[in-house]
Design a protein around this motif. Structure first.
Motif, short mmCIF file in Angstrom:
data_model
loop_
_atom_site.label_atom_id
_atom_site.label_comp_id
_atom_site.label_asym_id
_atom_site.label_seq_id
_atom_site.Cartn_x
_atom_site.Cartn_y
_atom_site.Cartn_z
N UNK A 172 6.93 21.79 12.85
CA UNK A 172 8.00 20.87 12.49
C UNK A 172 8.34 20.00 13.70
N UNK A 173 8.49 18.70 13.46
CA UNK A 173 8.89 17.78 14.53
C UNK A 173 10.41 17.68 14.52
N UNK A 174 11.05 18.16 15.58
CA UNK A 174 12.51 18.09 15.65
C UNK A 174 12.92 16.73 16.22
N UNK A 175 12.18 16.28 17.23
CA UNK A 175 12.34 14.93 17.79
C UNK A 175 11.01 14.62 18.46
N UNK A 176 10.81 13.39 18.96
CA UNK A 176 9.50 13.08 19.56
C UNK A 176 9.12 13.95 20.76
N UNK A 177 10.10 14.67 21.32
CA UNK A 177 9.77 15.55 22.46
C UNK A 177 10.04 17.03 22.17
N UNK A 178 10.49 17.33 20.95
CA UNK A 178 10.82 18.72 20.59
C UNK A 178 10.11 19.13 19.31
N UNK A 179 9.50 20.30 19.35
CA UNK A 179 8.72 20.77 18.21
C UNK A 179 9.00 22.24 17.97
N UNK A 180 8.79 22.65 16.72
CA UNK A 180 8.86 24.08 16.41
C UNK A 180 7.58 24.49 15.71
N UNK A 181 6.98 25.56 16.22
CA UNK A 181 5.77 26.11 15.61
C UNK A 181 6.15 27.44 14.97
N UNK A 182 5.91 27.55 13.66
CA UNK A 182 6.22 28.79 12.95
C UNK A 182 4.96 29.66 12.96
N UNK A 183 5.10 30.86 13.50
CA UNK A 183 3.98 31.80 13.60
C UNK A 183 4.09 32.80 12.46
N UNK A 184 3.24 32.65 11.45
CA UNK A 184 3.35 33.53 10.27
C UNK A 184 2.78 34.92 10.58
#
Length: 358
Positions: free
Chosen positions: A67-79
């Motif tokens: 998920x892109x939170x902002x152009x410099x912040x991201x979240x990776x979901x590890x299933x």
């Protein structure tokens, strides 16, 4: 009136083709750079602890669970691989969260995550996250990226700062398909003509349970809260927003946010924009309402709704309306954002050509 609408749509399309596409291209480049680092870190974690298998795979030019939170912040979901039979409990006592409780205490040993089950039979989101944080920390200390990757301190979440430019949060999660949470049972509202196919498709996407800090539980320290998992509906929301000019509308809103509403106190992020598009989809459920010619009306409606939310200091989560997405945001930051959004909306509506400078 029609001429004015057509003029606005023309300038919005121009804005989309120039500014939004440039933003998308820049973010796509960043994602490739960031995901290369995260993938290598996760592969190393997997060697140490095979239960944390990296699920960061590229499919059709997008990464599942990113998920892109902002152009410099991201979240990776590890299933995570989900072994063991748990009851899913979301009785509303923990807004935006749920707990996983062993359905039969004797089957504890059958769970892949046996040592993270509490004495009362709950699968502890915090304990799993804590173990994962330790593993990632050890990996970062000794991997080839240690000069460009740092763990963000002072948080129980797993956050990496990459090249001092980007922050990536890696969140362990369980994917839940085939069930729909009780706390979202009101959806869809009976008077909204969604059409049974759209509803079935959205519900089939299910939801995720994330191991992360939940703002709605801040300050509460009972064991159930620390064991709680945060509900997330990313895929269901994406499904809801397919077709017509919905995605284009969201892209314009995100670009406007990045360029003009990145404000002190961080009152607004991309997820607020995505949520308001969902509400606009509900107000205008017919496909004809999302025809290209309606782009100006839809955008205007969302900006006015955003101003209203900021002034009331409340932005309810689309599927979980008891959860306020503005919780914990400074009131002064929300007021400032309301003023800025009003300026922006007025500018776009009264002078569509101004989009060339926005």
């Amino acid at each position: 009136m029609i001429a004015a609408q057509a003029k606005l749509v023309y300038h919005l399309n121009k804005y989309y083709n120039e500014k939004c596409q440039a933003r998308k291209a820049a973010i796509a480049k960043t994602i490739r750079e960031v995901c290369k680092v995260v993938s290598d870190v996760l592969k190393e974690v997997e060697v140490q602890e095979p239960r944390f298998i990296s699920s960061l795979n590229e499919m059709d030019n997008r990464y599942e669970g990113l998920e892109v939170i902002s152009p410099t912040e991201f979240e990776v979901v590890l299933y995570l691989n989900q072994m063991g039979v748990f009851n899913f409990v979301d009785d509303g006592s923990l807004p935006g969260c749920a707990v996983l409780k062993l359905s039969d205490g004797r089957k504890r040993s059958m769970s892949l995550w046996v040592e993270f089950i509490t004495a009362s039979g709950y699968s502890s989101a915090r304990k799993i996250r804590s173990r994962f944080q330790t593993l990632v920390g050890q990996t970062v200390d000794k991997c080839s990226y240690r000069d460009v990757v740092k763990m963000v301190a002072d948080t129980s979440e797993v956050k990496l700062r990459i090249r001092d430019r980007y922050v990536v949060q890696i969140t362990p999660a369980f994917k839940c398909t085939g069930i729909w949470p009780r706390s979202a049972a009101h959806w869809p509202l009976p008077h909204i003509p969604w059409g049974p196919n759209r509803v079935a498709e959205v519900k089939a996407e299910g939801f995720n349970l994330l191991s992360k800090e939940c703002h709605s539980l801040a300050g509460k320290q009972s064991s159930a809260e620390s064991d709680a998992w945060v509900l997330q509906f990313a895929e269901a929301e994406n499904r809801l927003q397919m077709g017509g000019c919905r995605k284009k509308c969201l892209s314009i809103l995100k670009t406007l946010r990045d360029r003009h509403l990145e404000l002190p106190g961080q009152p607004l992020n991309n997820y607020h924009m995505k949520t308001l598009v969902s509400y606009e989809c509900e107000k205008h459920p017919r496909e004809s309402d999302w025809d290209e010619s309606c782009l100006g009306d839809r955008l205007n409606g969302i900006l006015l709704q955003l101003i209203s939310c900021l002034q009331c200091r409340r932005c309810p989560h689309y599927f979980l309306p008891n959860l306020d997405l503005f919780q914990g945001k400074p009131h002064s930051a929300l007021e400032n954002a309301a003023k800025q959004t009003w300026r922006l909306a007025r500018e776009i509506l009264t002078n569509p050509k101004s989009l060339e400078k926005l």
